[in-house]
Scaffold this active site. Structure first.
Site, PDB file in Angstrom:
ATOM      1  N   HIS A   1     -35.626  43.170  42.874  1.00 24.19           N
ATOM      2  CA  HIS A   1     -34.450  43.889  42.381  1.00 24.19           C
ATOM      3  C   HIS A   1     -34.883  45.244  41.847  1.00 24.19           C
ATOM      4  CE1 HIS A   1     -31.111  45.204  40.066  1.00 24.19           C
ATOM      5  NE2 HIS A   1     -31.632  44.849  38.904  1.00 24.19           N
TER       6      HIS A   1
ATOM      7  N   CYS B   1     -27.432  40.965  38.497  1.00 22.62           N
ATOM      8  CA  CYS B   1     -28.320  41.607  39.468  1.00 22.62           C
ATOM      9  C   CYS B   1     -29.000  40.605  40.405  1.00 22.62           C
ATOM     10  CB  CYS B   1     -29.379  42.433  38.746  1.00 22.62           C
ATOM     11  SG  CYS B   1     -28.689  43.702  37.670  1.00 22.62           S
TER      12      CYS B   1
ATOM     13  N   ASN C   1     -30.403  51.571  39.433  1.00 20.56           N
ATOM     14  CA  ASN C   1     -30.170  50.122  39.435  1.00 20.56           C
ATOM     15  C   ASN C   1     -28.748  49.851  39.917  1.00 20.56           C
ATOM     16  OD1 ASN C   1     -29.625  47.459  38.823  1.00 20.56           O
ATOM     17  ND2 ASN C   1     -30.516  47.526  36.782  1.00 20.56           N
TER      18      ASN C   1
END
Length: 252
Positions: free
Chosen positions: A178, A38, A208
């Site tokens: 993030h 990520c 996500n």
């Protein structure tokens, strides 16, 4: 040059960057993938900016792209509902003095890689019928441990990058973390001291999206007029690896 940050590449080889290069007709462009989970978009921006600054390339296409819906176990409701598919991109080029990327901070800790991984996904543990039957081909995440590590490392890397850039946290005009989940984002913002109106959050719409999340949020913030010329923009991420990083920019 084409740089694709992804944890869900089309193939092990060739790289997804080479597929993008071909489909876009970039006959003279080099390409490579970045595997930093990520944090991939943060790593890619920092790497691309350094390559431009070194004079290796004039413009670099940075892409964060994921199809995580194909890598989750849909029977594991504690994990599968968190992730989404998406892509975000930007072109990195030279900027006048005092603008563009001011500083980056990147870090990793492979000793904790087992808390967020896909166990059977490479040559260390090849995909077999046994691995498929035991669901080892899907994302494995130890949620509480990931939460604690994400908050700690994104706070520390953000403060480190700000110090390198010579920027006070009060000067931040837009903070994009993030988009893992809202509790993580709000925890980081509280620890760093970022007001809500200086943050951009879209996790409730996409989930996500791993290496794509920061690129998507950055694009939306620019298009909506929340980021303007001269603004101090901070992007930070945390992901599998473990990896983390932060880029501090003055928007052109």
């Amino acid at each position: 040059f084409v740089m694709v940050a992804t944890a869900s590449p089309d193939y092990v080889v060739p790289s997804t960057a080479c597929l993008v290069q071909d489909k876009m007709g970039m006959k003279r462009a080099g390409g490579m993938d970045i595997s930093a989970g990520c944090s991939g978009y943060i790593y890619a921006v920092a790497t691309a900016a350094a390559m431009v600054k070194a004079g290796l390339y004039k413009y670099i296409l940075v892409v964060g792209a994921e199809i995580l819906s194909r890598l989750v176990n849909w029977q594991d409701r504690s994990t599968c509902i968190l992730f989404g598919d998406g892509a975000g991109a930007a072109v990195i080029g030279a900027a006048e003095e005092g603008f563009g990327l001011l500083a980056s901070d990147l870090g990793s800790d492979g000793s904790m890689g087992s808390i967020l991984n896909i166990p059977s996904s490479g040559v260390a543990e090849p995909v077999t019928h046994r691995a498929i039957d035991s669901n080892r081909i899907y994302i494995h995440m130890e949620g509480p441990e990931v939460f604690k590590a994400a908050v700690r490392h994104m706070e520390n890397t953000t403060m480190a990058a700000l110090e390198k850039a010579g920027v006070d946290k009060e000067e931040i005009d837009m903070f994009i973390a993030h988009q893992a989940n809202n509790r993580i984002i709000q925890s980081i913002a509280k620890k760093v001291g970022i007001p809500k109106d200086h943050m951009y959050v879209n996790v409730e719409r996409y989930g996500n999206t791993s290496a794509a999340s920061v690129g998507i949020a950055l694009d939306e913030a620019v298009r909506s007029g929340k980021i303007k010329h001269g603004d101090i923009v901070v992007i930070t991420g945390f992901g599998a690896g473990l990896t983390w990083g932060c880029d501090v920019m003055r928007w052109i």
